[in-house]
Write an enzyme that holds these catalytic residues in place. Structure first.
Site, PDB file in Angstrom:
ATOM      1  N   GLU A   1      -1.145  -8.811   4.841  1.00 31.55           N
ATOM      2  CA  GLU A   1      -0.951  -8.958   6.298  1.00 31.55           C
ATOM      3  C   GLU A   1      -2.259  -8.966   7.061  1.00 31.55           C
ATOM      4  O   GLU A   1      -2.303  -9.386   8.230  1.00 31.55           O
ATOM      5  CB  GLU A   1      -0.035  -7.843   6.828  1.00 31.55           C
ATOM      6  CG  GLU A   1      -0.666  -6.474   6.960  1.00 31.55           C
ATOM      7  CD  GLU A   1      -0.672  -5.661   5.678  1.00 31.55           C
ATOM      8  OE1 GLU A   1      -0.906  -4.439   5.752  1.00 31.55           O
ATOM      9  OE2 GLU A   1      -0.439  -6.248   4.592  1.00 31.55           O
TER      10      GLU A   1
ATOM     11  N   CYS B   1       0.843  -1.198   0.000  1.00 33.85           N
ATOM     12  CA  CYS B   1       0.000   0.000   0.000  1.00 33.85           C
ATOM     13  C   CYS B   1       0.878   1.247   0.000  1.00 33.85           C
ATOM     14  O   CYS B   1       1.523   1.541  -0.999  1.00 33.85           O
ATOM     15  CB  CYS B   1      -0.981  -0.049   1.172  1.00 33.85           C
ATOM     16  SG  CYS B   1      -2.398   1.064   0.972  1.00 33.85           S
TER      17      CYS B   1
ATOM     18  N   HIS C   1      -3.600  -5.607   1.065  1.00 35.78           N
ATOM     19  CA  HIS C   1      -2.940  -5.894   2.339  1.00 35.78           C
ATOM     20  C   HIS C   1      -2.950  -7.386   2.685  1.00 35.78           C
ATOM     21  O   HIS C   1      -3.852  -7.863   3.384  1.00 35.78           O
ATOM     22  CB  HIS C   1      -3.642  -5.121   3.458  1.00 35.78           C
ATOM     23  CG  HIS C   1      -3.433  -3.646   3.416  1.00 35.78           C
ATOM     24  ND1 HIS C   1      -2.364  -3.030   4.026  1.00 35.78           N
ATOM     25  CD2 HIS C   1      -4.153  -2.664   2.828  1.00 35.78           C
ATOM     26  CE1 HIS C   1      -2.433  -1.727   3.826  1.00 35.78           C
ATOM     27  NE2 HIS C   1      -3.510  -1.478   3.097  1.00 35.78           N
TER      28      HIS C   1
END
Length: 231
Positions: free
Chosen positions: A205, A86, A203
């Site tokens: 994660e 990002c 994302h």
């Protein structure tokens, strides 16, 4: 694997990134934007998401000129692993480590939802545990995720197989509607020529735990750990 996570003023996804890396078996160190060097023995540098320096000027433009980015560039140049997610992707482009730029979403609206990504190749340190063509679900949260580059650059990325992830629909097709931010050729993530640097807009994660929406992002981090151990 030892991973360093860079924290800039305005970074807000560093804890999420640390949890994902730790879950995959990595040792995590914190790096500050004013640092001039990286710790010895570091395998991976991560530029996490957020709004570095308040996104003034352009997203990532100020962070790209922070002292630590010279060390990150040296790390990348000698073949070290670098992951920018990002805002981290934006910073890598602004620093010239990856080509192109991330502009305002085509809708001029902030996008916060899941998206579908197709894994374009698996012979990279980031994607080794995925299947070629696999479609994964991943959260995205950005206002400036519209990847753009000159046609020559886009052709080179395609020709050299440097598109890592692409926005697709439920059938795995890269239709224009799947890239809701307007990204050129549905590009969600790109690689450096040596495939050791990845910039990715969504994302992963935030997709490592079934209790919070799924584990489709976890193989990326497990792949990194596996690649670091193998070298």
């Amino acid at each position: 694997m030892k991973a360093g996570i860079v924290v800039f003023p305005g970074t807000n996804r560093e804890r999420d990134m640390a949890l994902a890396l730790t879950r995959a078996g990595a040792e995590v160190a914190w790096l500050w934007h004013r640092d001039g060097d990286l710790p010895a023995g570091l395998d991976l540098v991560v530029l996490p998401g957020g709004f570095s320096y308040g996104d003034y000027l352009r997203c990532g433009a100020i962070a790209a000129r922070a002292p630590i980015m010279q060390a990150v560039a040296r790390h990348a140049a000698r073949g070290g692993l670098v992951l920018g997610v990002c805002n981290g992707f934006q910073i890598l482009c602004e620093a010239g480590i990856l080509p192109g730029a991330l502009l305002r979403n085509a809708s001029l609206r902030f996008l916060a939802s899941d998206c579908l990504l197709r894994v374009e190749r698996t012979d990279t340190p980031f994607t080794g545990l995925y299947r070629a063509g696999q479609v994964i679900r991943c959260p995205m949260a950005h206002g400036d995720g519209n990847y753009v580059a000159d046609e020559d650059v886009l052709d080179r990325l395609e020709g050299e197989g440097l598109v890592a992830f692409r926005y697709v629909d439920e059938r795995g097709e890269a239709v224009a509607e799947a890239a809701r931010n307007g990204a050129a050729r549905n590009i969600a993530g790109i690689l450096s020529p040596n495939r050791r640097v990845l910039g990715l807009m969504p994302h992963p994660e935030n997709a490592v735990d079934p209790l919070t929406g799924g584990e489709d992002g976890l193989p990326l981090f497990l792949s990194l750990v596996q690649a670091a151990v193998a070298t």
